[in-house]
Design a protein around this motif. Structure first.
Motif, PDB file in Angstrom:
ATOM      1  N   THR A   1       0.842  -1.198   0.000  1.00  8.97           N
ATOM      2  CA  THR A   1       0.000   0.000   0.000  1.00  8.97           C
ATOM      3  C   THR A   1       0.872   1.241   0.000  1.00  8.97           C
ATOM      4  O   THR A   1       2.055   1.200   0.383  1.00  8.97           O
TER       5      THR A   1
ATOM      6  N   PRO B   1      -5.416   1.093  -3.401  1.00 16.20           N
ATOM      7  CA  PRO B   1      -4.412   0.043  -3.168  1.00 16.20           C
ATOM      8  C   PRO B   1      -3.491  -0.150  -4.372  1.00 16.20           C
ATOM      9  O   PRO B   1      -3.884   0.097  -5.505  1.00 16.20           O
TER      10      PRO B   1
ATOM     11  N   LYS C   1      -7.759   7.354   2.476  1.00 13.52           N
ATOM     12  CA  LYS C   1      -6.747   6.356   2.152  1.00 13.52           C
ATOM     13  C   LYS C   1      -6.473   6.388   0.656  1.00 13.52           C
ATOM     14  O   LYS C   1      -7.378   6.578  -0.154  1.00 13.52           O
TER      15      LYS C   1
END
Length: 512
Positions: free
Chosen positions: A181, A454, A451
């Motif tokens: 990540t 990925p 976030k």
């Protein structure tokens, strides 16, 4: 510039020597490894995609077929425009002196840095020039000291401390470490401190470090505006990357930065497929002698019509965001979105061949004496542009001198919206050509606590552009390309010990 401490200098020297010597970790055994993938697809022919193809070739050897899909021109957001007899950068234009992957690329490809043309900077608040750089370093130093105390020096020291940590990634990659990540990759560089920078604005971080709001408004905001078209309310990590873009020693590639992409494509021995990828799905193929084999079916449209092909590994090297691509991923569990959350920020790059209007800049200086090449702007309502720069050709001819503002020459304007005829008339006395490029150039960095997407989309499908949500830059794409190539290699060969490990320095100490 602050003096570099001895520890930092020795680390950087080792990195330069190590990377320069080999450009990669020792992979003599890689081509002999059994059960290598037979076909790999890379979707996107920009700096990320072509660097990924280059590193995938290093990791998997000569036996694998690598196809690079690119519907437009190789180079992506690295692009040039021809004005008269010369070409000029309209996309990504400068590279930091500590960008080691980019330095390795040009050495490997056999191209050179562009000749340096001395430049000067000024800052414009929409009404007048509030700062104009002198030819003399000592004068600039005392002007800054008088207005902002030691803030400018302290800012450079803060950026230097971030860069020192940033450079750890080269050591990790040289020894073959990869990260699943963006957050884990950042943590390997700078620990919790880098993750904190991702979740705080540059403004909050620098105010917390003791910088004044006036210094942020007058000096820091113009730098973030020219580099990312955004204010000091972007995240602090990309803000530090932006401030590093104000360091001395920045360079570009002779003939245009896009030459790196075409050179990497050639050296990777990849096949370029001029096509737009429309969808990617999983296909299962039963085997007579063993378990069912999984492939990825890449569907694409080229000039001759629709087609498809099967691949063992897929690397997506184009942003999966609204306005950037529309690749469908049918049948995946859990689902893979065509568009991840967030948006890309529009920057309009306009190249104008003409004479600038000195009264627009609020300057009484004669145009013949005006030798400033880069005019940055403050974040004020009266300023419709992010920057105004006198640009040089991508190849600097022998004896070239940048013309003064009294002569026709090429200017580049960065603005959030296309320039109207009225705005052109305000900024320029006259012009004979205008070339406009609308870029969705980089993410909008205002949203914190999001976030990053990925790196791993599926078992053997990877997303390189996830890294742009930390910071968008040529070197960031190159770092992500190497990370994804290493990740693909380690996961294919089930080498979990080289994924998401931060014990490199402990292992090195153990080997000494």
């Amino acid at each position: 510039m602050p003096t570099m401490n001895v520890h930092s200098l020795s680390l950087r020297t080792l990195l330069f020597l190590g990377l320069w010597h080999s450009g990669r970790r020792s992979l003599a055994s890689a081509p002999e490894l059994q059960n290598q993938p037979k076909k790999i697809a890379v979707v996107g022919g920009g700096i990320g995609g072509t660097a990924a193809a280059y590193y995938l070739r290093q990791e998997f050897g000569t036996g694998v077929t690598i196809d690079v899909f690119e519907p437009g021109t190789v180079g992506g957001r690295l692009a040039t425009v021809k004005i008269g007899d010369q070409e000029y950068e309209t996309g990504g234009s400068v590279i930091h002196p500590l960008n080691l992957h980019m330095k390795h690329f040009i050495e490997k490809i056999g191209i050179h840095q562009r000749k340096d043309v001395p430049s000067k900077m000024a800052i414009f608040d929409g009404k007048e020039l509030t700062f104009e750089q002198s030819d003399w370093f000592i004068i600039n130093f005392f002007r800054m000291l008088w207005r902002y105390g030691l803030s400018f020096l302290r800012m450079q020291m803060w950026v230097e401390s971030v860069l020192d940590k940033f450079m750890r990634i080269y050591q990790y990659q040289q020894y073959g470490y990869s990260f699943s990540t963006v957050e884990r990759l950042l943590h390997a560089m700078g620990g919790d401190g880098f993750l904190h920078l991702m979740n705080q604005t540059l403004e909050e971080t620098m105010l917390g470090e003791g910088f004044s709001q006036i210094f942020l408004n007058d000096i820091v905001a113009p730098i973030t505006r020219v580099n990312y078209g955004q204010s000091v309310r972007l995240n602090a990590f990309v803000g530090a990357v932006s401030l590093a873009g104000a360091d001395p020693g920045l360079w570009a590639v002779d003939g245009g930065n896009k030459r790196v992409c075409s050179g990497l494509l050639y050296h990777s021995k990849s096949d370029l497929i001029s096509a737009r990828v429309t969808s990617i799905s999983v296909k299962l193929r039963p085997s007579k002698t063993g378990p069912t084999t999984t492939f990825y079916e890449v569907n694409y449209i080229e000039e001759s019509g629709a087609s498809h092909a099967l691949y063992d590994v897929v690397v997506i090297a184009t942003p999966l965001h609204q306005g950037k691509s529309d690749i469908a991923f049918p049948g995946f569990t859990p689902p893979i979105p065509s568009h991840f959350p967030g948006r890309y920020h529009q920057t309009v790059s306009t190249l104008i061949h003409g004479k600038v209007n000195m009264s627009y800049l609020g300057s009484a200086e004669p145009a013949s004496k005006f030798t400033v090449s880069d005019i940055l702007t403050t974040d004020s309502k009266g300023c419709a542009i992010n920057s105004l720069s006198s640009v040089d050709p991508v190849h600097i001819p022998q004896g070239y001198k940048r013309p003064p503002a009294s002569e026709d020459k090429v200017w580049k304007v960065f603005s959030p919206q296309p320039l109207s005829q009225e705005q052109l008339r305000d900024i320029f006395i006259s012009w004979d050509s205008v070339s406009e490029t609308r870029w969705l150039a980089y993410p909008s960095y205002r949203s914190l606590h999001r976030k990053a997407p990925p790196f791993i989309l599926h078992d053997r499908m990877y997303y390189l552009n996830a890294v742009e949500w930390a910071a968008s830059a040529m070197e960031m794409s190159a770092i992500a390309a190497r990370n994804v190539a290493l990740l693909a290699h380690h996961r294919w060969h089930q080498e979990a010990g080289k994924i998401d490990q931060e014990d490199l320095h402990a292992r090195l100490r153990g080997e000494l």
